[in-house]
Design a protein around this motif. Structure first.
Motif, PDB file in Angstrom:
ATOM      1  N   LYS A  18       0.827  -1.209   0.000  1.00 38.79           N
ATOM      2  CA  LYS A  18       0.000   0.000   0.000  1.00 38.79           C
ATOM      3  C   LYS A  18       0.857   1.253   0.000  1.00 38.79           C
ATOM      4  CE  LYS A  18      -4.173  -1.821   2.232  1.00 38.79           C
ATOM      5  NZ  LYS A  18      -5.052  -1.744   3.425  1.00 38.79           N
ATOM      6  N   ALA A  19       2.002   1.174   0.669  1.00 37.45           N
ATOM      7  CA  ALA A  19       2.876   2.346   0.802  1.00 37.45           C
ATOM      8  C   ALA A  19       3.494   2.771  -0.526  1.00 37.45           C
ATOM      9  CB  ALA A  19       3.973   2.062   1.824  1.00 37.45           C
ATOM     10  N   THR A  20       3.421   1.928  -1.568  1.00 44.76           N
ATOM     11  CA  THR A  20       3.986   2.295  -2.869  1.00 44.76           C
ATOM     12  C   THR A  20       3.197   3.415  -3.530  1.00 44.76           C
ATOM     13  OG1 THR A  20       2.644   0.657  -4.072  1.00 44.76           O
ATOM     14  CG2 THR A  20       4.811  -0.060  -3.265  1.00 44.76           C
ATOM     15  N   ASP A  21       1.997   3.684  -3.017  1.00 48.84           N
ATOM     16  CA  ASP A  21       1.119   4.715  -3.591  1.00 48.84           C
ATOM     17  C   ASP A  21       0.814   4.417  -5.056  1.00 48.84           C
ATOM     18  OD1 ASP A  21      -0.442   7.005  -3.422  1.00 48.84           O
ATOM     19  OD2 ASP A  21       1.173   8.334  -4.077  1.00 48.84           O
ATOM     20  N   ASN A  22       0.656   3.116  -5.352  1.00 48.33           N
ATOM     21  CA  ASN A  22       0.364   2.662  -6.710  1.00 48.33           C
ATOM     22  C   ASN A  22      -0.748   1.623  -6.596  1.00 48.33           C
ATOM     23  OD1 ASN A  22       0.393   1.107  -9.165  1.00 48.33           O
ATOM     24  ND2 ASN A  22       2.424   1.942  -9.621  1.00 48.33           N
ATOM     25  N   GLU A  23      -1.968   2.053  -6.872  1.00 47.32           N
ATOM     26  CA  GLU A  23      -3.133   1.193  -6.647  1.00 47.32           C
ATOM     27  C   GLU A  23      -3.084  -0.074  -7.491  1.00 47.32           C
ATOM     28  OE1 GLU A  23      -8.055   1.373  -6.796  1.00 47.32           O
ATOM     29  OE2 GLU A  23      -6.851   3.140  -7.260  1.00 47.32           O
ATOM     30  N   THR A  24      -2.660   0.052  -8.751  1.00 47.70           N
ATOM     31  CA  THR A  24      -2.588  -1.116  -9.632  1.00 47.70           C
ATOM     32  C   THR A  24      -1.566  -2.121  -9.118  1.00 47.70           C
ATOM     33  OG1 THR A  24      -3.224   0.218 -11.550  1.00 47.70           O
ATOM     34  CG2 THR A  24      -2.166  -1.895 -11.996  1.00 47.70           C
ATOM     35  N   PHE A  25      -0.424  -1.616  -8.672  1.00 53.38           N
ATOM     36  CA  PHE A  25       0.621  -2.483  -8.112  1.00 53.38           C
ATOM     37  C   PHE A  25       0.085  -3.227  -6.897  1.00 53.38           C
ATOM     38  CE2 PHE A  25       4.252  -3.430  -5.420  1.00 53.38           C
ATOM     39  CZ  PHE A  25       5.180  -3.919  -6.318  1.00 53.38           C
ATOM     40  N   TYR A  26      -0.618  -2.498  -6.022  1.00 61.05           N
ATOM     41  CA  TYR A  26      -1.170  -3.123  -4.817  1.00 61.05           C
ATOM     42  C   TYR A  26      -2.209  -4.182  -5.180  1.00 61.05           C
ATOM     43  CZ  TYR A  26      -3.914  -3.832  -0.603  1.00 61.05           C
ATOM     44  OH  TYR A  26      -4.582  -4.416   0.442  1.00 61.05           O
ATOM     45  N   ASN A  27      -3.118  -3.844  -6.087  1.00 60.80           N
ATOM     46  CA  ASN A  27      -4.159  -4.804  -6.484  1.00 60.80           C
ATOM     47  C   ASN A  27      -3.551  -6.053  -7.108  1.00 60.80           C
ATOM     48  OD1 ASN A  27      -6.359  -3.282  -5.613  1.00 60.80           O
ATOM     49  ND2 ASN A  27      -6.525  -2.176  -7.536  1.00 60.80           N
ATOM     50  N   PHE A  28      -2.510  -5.850  -7.924  1.00 67.67           N
ATOM     51  CA  PHE A  28      -1.858  -7.008  -8.541  1.00 67.67           C
ATOM     52  C   PHE A  28      -1.200  -7.882  -7.483  1.00 67.67           C
ATOM     53  CE2 PHE A  28       1.695  -9.131 -10.737  1.00 67.67           C
ATOM     54  CZ  PHE A  28       0.966  -9.788 -11.724  1.00 67.67           C
ATOM     55  N   SER A  29      -0.571  -7.257  -6.492  1.00 66.90           N
ATOM     56  CA  SER A  29       0.065  -8.033  -5.420  1.00 66.90           C
ATOM     57  C   SER A  29      -0.974  -8.830  -4.639  1.00 66.90           C
ATOM     58  CB  SER A  29       0.848  -7.116  -4.476  1.00 66.90           C
ATOM     59  OG  SER A  29      -0.019  -6.333  -3.668  1.00 66.90           O
ATOM     60  N   GLU A  30      -2.175  -8.256  -4.476  1.00 66.15           N
ATOM     61  CA  GLU A  30      -3.239  -8.961  -3.765  1.00 66.15           C
ATOM     62  C   GLU A  30      -3.730 -10.162  -4.561  1.00 66.15           C
ATOM     63  OE1 GLU A  30      -5.008  -8.269  -0.448  1.00 66.15           O
ATOM     64  OE2 GLU A  30      -2.838  -7.954  -0.542  1.00 66.15           O
ATOM     65  N   ILE A  31      -3.787 -10.019  -5.869  1.00 69.01           N
ATOM     66  CA  ILE A  31      -4.199 -11.141  -6.720  1.00 69.01           C
ATOM     67  C   ILE A  31      -3.184 -12.277  -6.616  1.00 69.01           C
ATOM     68  CG2 ILE A  31      -4.435 -11.883  -9.123  1.00 69.01           C
ATOM     69  CD1 ILE A  31      -5.754  -9.219  -9.702  1.00 69.01           C
ATOM     70  N   ILE A  32      -1.900 -11.935  -6.641  1.00 66.63           N
ATOM     71  CA  ILE A  32      -0.864 -12.953  -6.498  1.00 66.63           C
ATOM     72  C   ILE A  32      -0.989 -13.643  -5.139  1.00 66.63           C
ATOM     73  CG2 ILE A  32       1.620 -13.363  -6.343  1.00 66.63           C
ATOM     74  CD1 ILE A  32       0.579 -12.881  -9.179  1.00 66.63           C
ATOM     75  N   ASN A  33      -1.289 -12.861  -4.109  1.00 71.02           N
ATOM     76  CA  ASN A  33      -1.454 -13.447  -2.779  1.00 71.02           C
ATOM     77  C   ASN A  33      -2.660 -14.382  -2.722  1.00 71.02           C
ATOM     78  OD1 ASN A  33       0.746 -12.472  -1.314  1.00 71.02           O
ATOM     79  ND2 ASN A  33      -0.233 -10.510  -0.949  1.00 71.02           N
ATOM     80  N   GLU A  34      -3.744 -13.987  -3.411  1.00 69.96           N
ATOM     81  CA  GLU A  34      -4.931 -14.856  -3.457  1.00 69.96           C
ATOM     82  C   GLU A  34      -4.594 -16.156  -4.193  1.00 69.96           C
ATOM     83  OE1 GLU A  34      -8.278 -12.815  -5.089  1.00 69.96           O
ATOM     84  OE2 GLU A  34      -8.090 -11.137  -3.702  1.00 69.96           O
ATOM     85  N   TYR A  35      -3.860 -16.034  -5.282  1.00 72.33           N
ATOM     86  CA  TYR A  35      -3.444 -17.206  -6.046  1.00 72.33           C
ATOM     87  C   TYR A  35      -2.533 -18.078  -5.182  1.00 72.33           C
ATOM     88  CZ  TYR A  35      -2.058 -19.674 -10.344  1.00 72.33           C
ATOM     89  OH  TYR A  35      -1.842 -20.607 -11.320  1.00 72.33           O
ATOM     90  N   PHE A  36      -1.655 -17.415  -4.425  1.00 70.03           N
ATOM     91  CA  PHE A  36      -0.741 -18.122  -3.532  1.00 70.03           C
ATOM     92  C   PHE A  36      -1.516 -18.896  -2.475  1.00 70.03           C
ATOM     93  CE2 PHE A  36       2.412 -18.459  -0.111  1.00 70.03           C
ATOM     94  CZ  PHE A  36       3.530 -18.858  -0.828  1.00 70.03           C
ATOM     95  N   SER A  37      -2.642 -18.332  -2.024  1.00 66.37           N
ATOM     96  CA  SER A  37      -3.436 -18.976  -0.977  1.00 66.37           C
ATOM     97  C   SER A  37      -4.095 -20.263  -1.460  1.00 66.37           C
ATOM     98  CB  SER A  37      -4.507 -18.005  -0.448  1.00 66.37           C
ATOM     99  OG  SER A  37      -5.508 -17.793  -1.414  1.00 66.37           O
ATOM    100  N   LEU A  38      -4.196 -20.439  -2.800  1.00 66.23           N
ATOM    101  CA  LEU A  38      -4.753 -21.683  -3.339  1.00 66.23           C
ATOM    102  C   LEU A  38      -3.817 -22.857  -3.072  1.00 66.23           C
ATOM    103  CD1 LEU A  38      -5.990 -20.386  -6.823  1.00 66.23           C
ATOM    104  CD2 LEU A  38      -7.429 -21.010  -4.886  1.00 66.23           C
TER     105      LEU A  38
END
Length: 230
Positions: free
Chosen positions: A154-174
């Motif tokens: 979140k601190a990167t101040d880049n919403e797309t970067f943050y959202n993409f990281s969250e998607i990777i984390n969701e994929y990782f949780s599989l």
């Protein structure tokens, strides 16, 4: 030959997507009810329900029990669909997934320093202290560890970067990775968090990235051991 049920569901899915686009519906907007869709599309309630469940699974709509259907955040829905399909079809190479996470986190550190972002150091320290307390109390540390890394994204101040990281984390949780660390290893992780915070506050990119790289070593070691045993 009549249209099979699965084909009907696909047709309904496409028509719902087109309706959303045509009417410019936005996240949070209330969508048509199941009954309205049945009447409008002239299909059974079962077909409509299956279509809505499928759309919910890829993040296009949200179904609230007793509260109707709403438009979800569709900005990254297509990426979610691709990842979900890839996982179901091919599975995932765990090491490659961890490598992606490592690259993302190292990139976050670079963005924070290069953009000279005024970090909320106090908040990061508070999260890390809560992480430490869960270690001492022998509670589950995953919540605060995840929160620490999310805060960096979140601190990167880049919403797309943050959202993409969250998607990777969701994929990782599989992927179920049962990495059990002893107290000594968890304390080391806590110290690495603290060192990352210190390095960021002093704008020392190489030091921050070195510590983050070390931070990932236990999971790479664990994965290598898994591969050797398989």
């Amino acid at each position: 030959m009549g249209i099979q049920k699965t084909s009907l569901v696909d047709i309904v899915i496409d028509r719902i997507k087109n309706h959303i686009l045509k009417n410019g519906l936005k996240p949070g907007d209330k969508f048509l009810s199941e009954k309205e869709l049945v009447d409008q599309l002239q299909v059974s309630r079962t077909v409509v329900r299956e279509a809505l469940i499928s759309l919910q699974s890829v993040g296009i709509v949200t179904i609230k029990p007793g509260g109707g259907v709403y438009i979800a955040d569709t900005k990254l829905g297509s990426i979610n669909t691709i990842l979900k399909h890839h996982y179901e079809t091919y599975g995932v190479k765990i090491k490659e997934l961890v490598e992606i996470r490592k690259i993302i986190e190292l990139g976050a550190l670079r963005l924070i320093i290069e953009k000279q972002i005024d970090l909320n150091i106090g908040q990061l320290n508070d999260i890390n202290e809560s992480y430490y307390q869960t270690i001492i109390k022998k509670e589950d540390t995953k919540k605060y560890d995840r929160l620490f890394h999310q805060s960096l994204m979140k601190a990167t101040d880049n919403e797309t970067f943050y959202n993409f990281s969250e998607i990777i984390n969701e994929y990782f949780s599989l992927v179920k990775i049962d990495l059990v660390q002893n107290e000594e290893a968890l304390i080391q992780s806590y110290r690495e968090h603290a060192e990352i915070i210190k390095s960021l506050s002093e704008h020392k990119l190489q030091q921050a990235q070195k510590v983050m790289t070390d931070h990932f070593e236990p999971i790479f070691t664990f994965i290598n051991q898994m591969e050797e045993q398989s």
